[in-house]
Write an enzyme that holds these catalytic residues in place. Sequence first.
Site, mmCIF file in Angstrom:
data_model
loop_
_atom_site.group_PDB
_atom_site.id
_atom_site.type_symbol
_atom_site.label_atom_id
_atom_site.label_comp_id
_atom_site.label_asym_id
_atom_site.label_seq_id
_atom_site.Cartn_x
_atom_site.Cartn_y
_atom_site.Cartn_z
ATOM 1 N N CYS A 35 7.604 -12.454 -81.966
ATOM 2 C CA CYS A 35 6.956 -11.188 -82.296
ATOM 3 C C CYS A 35 7.659 -10.167 -81.414
ATOM 4 C CB CYS A 35 5.444 -11.256 -82.076
ATOM 5 S SG CYS A 35 4.941 -12.083 -80.553
ATOM 6 N N ALA A 47 6.682 -9.638 -77.642
ATOM 7 C CA ALA A 47 6.780 -10.323 -76.345
ATOM 8 C C ALA A 47 6.992 -11.831 -76.542
ATOM 9 C CB ALA A 47 5.518 -10.082 -75.525
ATOM 10 N N GLY A 48 6.647 -12.334 -77.721
ATOM 11 C CA GLY A 48 6.844 -13.756 -77.998
ATOM 12 C C GLY A 48 5.747 -14.641 -77.449
ATOM 13 N N ILE A 49 4.525 -14.091 -77.311
ATOM 14 C CA ILE A 49 3.412 -14.923 -76.828
ATOM 15 C C ILE A 49 2.140 -14.759 -77.644
ATOM 16 C CG2 ILE A 49 4.274 -15.128 -74.449
ATOM 17 C CD1 ILE A 49 2.378 -12.930 -73.580
ATOM 18 N N GLY A 50 1.851 -13.545 -78.135
ATOM 19 C CA GLY A 50 0.578 -13.277 -78.808
ATOM 20 C C GLY A 50 0.558 -13.774 -80.241
ATOM 21 N N ARG A 51 1.138 -12.981 -81.142
ATOM 22 C CA ARG A 51 1.167 -13.401 -82.547
ATOM 23 C C ARG A 51 1.965 -14.688 -82.697
ATOM 24 N NH1 ARG A 51 2.862 -7.487 -85.067
ATOM 25 N NH2 ARG A 51 2.057 -6.278 -83.355
ATOM 26 N N GLN A 86 -2.577 -14.465 -76.814
ATOM 27 C CA GLN A 86 -2.634 -13.535 -75.689
ATOM 28 C C GLN A 86 -3.990 -12.863 -75.507
ATOM 29 O OE1 GLN A 86 0.355 -10.680 -76.424
ATOM 30 N NE2 GLN A 86 0.485 -9.929 -74.348
#
Length: 369
Positions: free
Chosen positions: A300, A302-306, A344
Amino acid sequence: TEEEMDDLLDLEPVPQTPVFDMGTDTRTEGDAATLTVTPVGLQERRGSNVSLTLDMCTPGCTEPYGYGAQLSPRDQSAQEYLRQGTHILTPAMLHTRAMDDQSLQAEFYETPMNFVDPKEYNYPGLVRKNRYKTILPNTHSRVILQSQDEEDFLTTYINANYLKGYDDEERAYIATQGPTVNTVGDFWRMVWQERCPIIVMITNLEEKNEKCAEYWPEDTVTHEGIEIAVVTVTQEDDYSLRVFTLKCGEEERSLRQYWYTSWPDQKTPDKAPPLLELVQEVERAREEAPPSSGPTIVHCSAGIGRTGCFIATSVLCKQLRTEGVVDILRTTCQLRLDRGGMIQTCEQYQFVHHVLSLYEKQLSHTAEE
């Protein structure tokens, strides 16, 4: 407000808890549970001195404490929690729990984020390789780029981690940040090196500010000796699919990119069907990929939430089909061990429950027919 909700779902990363996980907390006797359990709204957190503390922890302030380091008792208990966390849900429990905001909130805020202490990465020039300076790849599972000069840390670095799939399948996924102008070349080196057959992109290029660089060409482009050519572009309701041909030397491969754009207003259970459909579409494509293929890349901003929501949903759908139960807490813990902060926000955690609840209903409905 509308805008606050957008932020909750993609969050300009001033992540909620890394300040607790970084040992910068000055309370001496503080016990981990009391530090993380306060379900404050993100807005309050953002204005608080948490963000100040984070800004002071930029890379370069002290020696990296590497692998030999002793974990502090709090970090150790966080690791233990993540290794042991479990909550098996039968279908009936899953449906009830998906509606129980309070229980989900308590569970979410008790689960350690496991963000990386920026001191782990004390390398000059690294700032240009990270989209957000507090969101860094956990060292033990990071993707290491092969390079002519293995001594030059910067040429081996990308903000990306390998993640396990269902049943501990090693390196089933790579979770990474949305490429920046500076890291597009590194991103394509990773795609080629890891033989990735599929990229899942879950962000718009801009949402109030840049979330991801447009790292693919309109027709062809060459990055780092890899020629990337667009073969087809198909527009579906909630995503577009690009099929590329990649060429490097004599070798040629096919790559699919699923670009899912209907997430930013993803606040409600009725947004579950499109995500579920994407997960299933990607699973089908994965099965049709050549046997020599490597991990599916998911990113996404940051690469952590979605990204965490997508990978968790994918793993959990398999668990539900195979075992008839799901363990959403267990999967979240497993993902966070390998990349801090996966899933996240509490809203995202609730949303994953909604998606699985929907999937279970679809499965049992099909079974009845």
